[in-house]
Write a protein that holds these residues in place. Structure first.
Motif, PDB file in Angstrom:
ATOM      1  N   ASN A  13     -31.363 -21.646 -26.442  1.00 41.66           N
ATOM      2  CA  ASN A  13     -32.180 -20.492 -26.807  1.00 41.66           C
ATOM      3  C   ASN A  13     -32.765 -19.865 -25.547  1.00 41.66           C
ATOM      4  N   VAL A  14     -32.848 -18.556 -25.515  1.00 35.48           N
ATOM      5  CA  VAL A  14     -33.382 -17.821 -24.369  1.00 35.48           C
ATOM      6  C   VAL A  14     -34.725 -17.228 -24.757  1.00 35.48           C
ATOM      7  N   ASP A  15     -35.723 -17.459 -23.919  1.00 33.19           N
ATOM      8  CA  ASP A  15     -37.035 -16.877 -24.188  1.00 33.19           C
ATOM      9  C   ASP A  15     -36.950 -15.363 -24.123  1.00 33.19           C
ATOM     10  N   THR A  16     -37.719 -14.716 -24.936  1.00 32.41           N
ATOM     11  CA  THR A  16     -37.766 -13.246 -24.952  1.00 32.41           C
ATOM     12  C   THR A  16     -39.205 -12.785 -24.767  1.00 32.41           C
ATOM     13  N   ILE A  17     -39.323 -11.568 -24.300  1.00 33.63           N
ATOM     14  CA  ILE A  17     -40.642 -10.948 -24.118  1.00 33.63           C
ATOM     15  C   ILE A  17     -40.680  -9.656 -24.907  1.00 33.63           C
ATOM     16  N   ASP A  18     -41.689  -9.516 -25.720  1.00 32.85           N
ATOM     17  CA  ASP A  18     -41.867  -8.272 -26.461  1.00 32.85           C
ATOM     18  C   ASP A  18     -42.452  -7.212 -25.530  1.00 32.85           C
ATOM     19  N   VAL A  19     -41.774  -6.086 -25.428  1.00 35.48           N
ATOM     20  CA  VAL A  19     -42.240  -4.976 -24.603  1.00 35.48           C
ATOM     21  C   VAL A  19     -42.786  -3.900 -25.529  1.00 35.48           C
ATOM     22  N   ILE A  20     -44.058  -3.582 -25.331  1.00 38.29           N
ATOM     23  CA  ILE A  20     -44.722  -2.633 -26.216  1.00 38.29           C
ATOM     24  C   ILE A  20     -44.809  -1.273 -25.537  1.00 38.29           C
ATOM     25  N   GLY A  21     -44.449  -0.237 -26.287  1.00 39.23           N
ATOM     26  CA  GLY A  21     -44.542   1.114 -25.745  1.00 39.23           C
ATOM     27  C   GLY A  21     -43.846   2.092 -26.665  1.00 39.23           C
ATOM     28  N   PRO A  22     -44.045   3.376 -26.443  1.00 42.10           N
ATOM     29  CA  PRO A  22     -43.369   4.394 -27.264  1.00 42.10           C
ATOM     30  C   PRO A  22     -41.855   4.212 -27.186  1.00 42.10           C
ATOM     31  N   PRO A  23     -41.175   4.211 -28.306  1.00 43.88           N
ATOM     32  CA  PRO A  23     -39.724   3.932 -28.311  1.00 43.88           C
ATOM     33  C   PRO A  23     -38.913   4.839 -27.385  1.00 43.88           C
ATOM     34  N   ARG A  24     -39.180   6.135 -27.423  1.00 45.34           N
ATOM     35  CA  ARG A  24     -38.400   7.052 -26.582  1.00 45.34           C
ATOM     36  C   ARG A  24     -38.646   6.774 -25.097  1.00 45.34           C
ATOM     37  N   ALA A  25     -39.884   6.466 -24.739  1.00 45.91           N
ATOM     38  CA  ALA A  25     -40.196   6.159 -23.344  1.00 45.91           C
ATOM     39  C   ALA A  25     -39.495   4.881 -22.907  1.00 45.91           C
ATOM     40  N   LEU A  26     -39.456   3.879 -23.784  1.00 45.38           N
ATOM     41  CA  LEU A  26     -38.747   2.644 -23.459  1.00 45.38           C
ATOM     42  C   LEU A  26     -37.250   2.900 -23.289  1.00 45.38           C
ATOM     43  N   GLU A  27     -36.718   3.784 -24.104  1.00 49.57           N
ATOM     44  CA  GLU A  27     -35.302   4.129 -23.988  1.00 49.57           C
ATOM     45  C   GLU A  27     -35.001   4.750 -22.626  1.00 49.57           C
ATOM     46  N   VAL A  28     -35.891   5.650 -22.173  1.00 51.12           N
ATOM     47  CA  VAL A  28     -35.707   6.284 -20.866  1.00 51.12           C
ATOM     48  C   VAL A  28     -35.801   5.240 -19.753  1.00 51.12           C
ATOM     49  N   ILE A  29     -36.771   4.334 -19.863  1.00 50.81           N
ATOM     50  CA  ILE A  29     -36.925   3.266 -18.873  1.00 50.81           C
ATOM     51  C   ILE A  29     -35.642   2.449 -18.763  1.00 50.81           C
TER      52      ILE A  29
END
Length: 224
Positions: A13-29
């Motif tokens: 299993n691989v640890d994951t991190i939840d990234v919080i932010g506006p969806p469109r902004a995360l998409e651009v990132i």
């Protein structure tokens, strides 16, 4: 920034991190991190601000540097918002550029400020107010300085310098408009002179005087 345990095997299993932010902004990132043939184009200042904040929060240098260059494009149409965004993120160059553009607005006459000002210290707003005070003071000083006698007007009439009289007549309504708080841009000053003094700036030569005053004031390059 992130330290994840590496999997011991392909099935671990691989640890994951939840990234919080506006969806469109995360998409651009993500587009910046995994570049495609078409780099993301941001034509919305709200989205650009969100991207910059996320890039700063997660220390994503490539997204921050590429997005930062786009910020100045919005300074012409939304200088107050750009100024506040630049203040929040510590972008000194963008802040100075935007601050000069805000002089086109009567800052103290605004009913409310953009929401971005809620996220910066009051000291940054105070710096902007001081800039506007200095800029208006300089513009008024330029406007009250007697201009050279127009080339088409020479000599005097019964001992009266015609150039000086006409020059003063042209300057007076402009000075009154500046002193009265009219936004220091060409359109607003022309409208104020026409409304308050019934003078057509374009045909009277006052318009040329206004442009000269604003050009000289902008040449001073006053910024926060």
């Amino acid at each position: 920034m992130f330290q994840l345990r590496q999997p011991s095997s392909a099935t671990s299993n691989v640890d994951t991190i939840d990234v919080i932010g506006p969806p469109r902004a995360l998409e651009v990132i993500l587009c910046f991190i995994y570049p495609s043939t078409d780099p993301p184009t941001i034509n919305n200042l709200t989205l650009l601000s969100q991207v910059l904040v996320l890039a700063d929060k997660y220390d994503i240098g490539v997204a921050r540097s590429r997005s930062q260059t786009s910020l100045v494009r919005f300074a012409r149409t939304e200088p107050l918002r750009v100024y506040a965004i630049a203040c929040r993120l510590g972008f000194e160059d963008e802040m100075r550029i935007a601050s000069l553009r805000t002089t086109l607005i009567h800052l103290l006459g605004l009913a409310e400020l953009p929401d971005e000002f809620k996220l910066i210290p009051a000291t940054e707003y105070h710096r902007l107010i001081l800039l506007h005070v200095r800029y208006r003071k300089e513009a008024k000083a330029i406007a009250t300085t007697p201009s050279q006698t127009p080339a088409s007007i020479k000599g005097s009439f019964f001992g009266v310098n015609l150039g000086a009289v006409i020059g003063e007549t042209m300057r007076r309504p402009v000075v009154e408009s500046i002193r009265g708080g009219t936004p220091l841009n060409y359109e607003s000053l022309v409208l104020a002179v026409k409304t308050d003094h019934n003078i057509d700036a374009e045909t009277s030569g006052v318009g040329k005087l206004i442009r000269s005053i604003l050009d000289k004031a902008n040449a001073l390059d006053l910024t926060v």
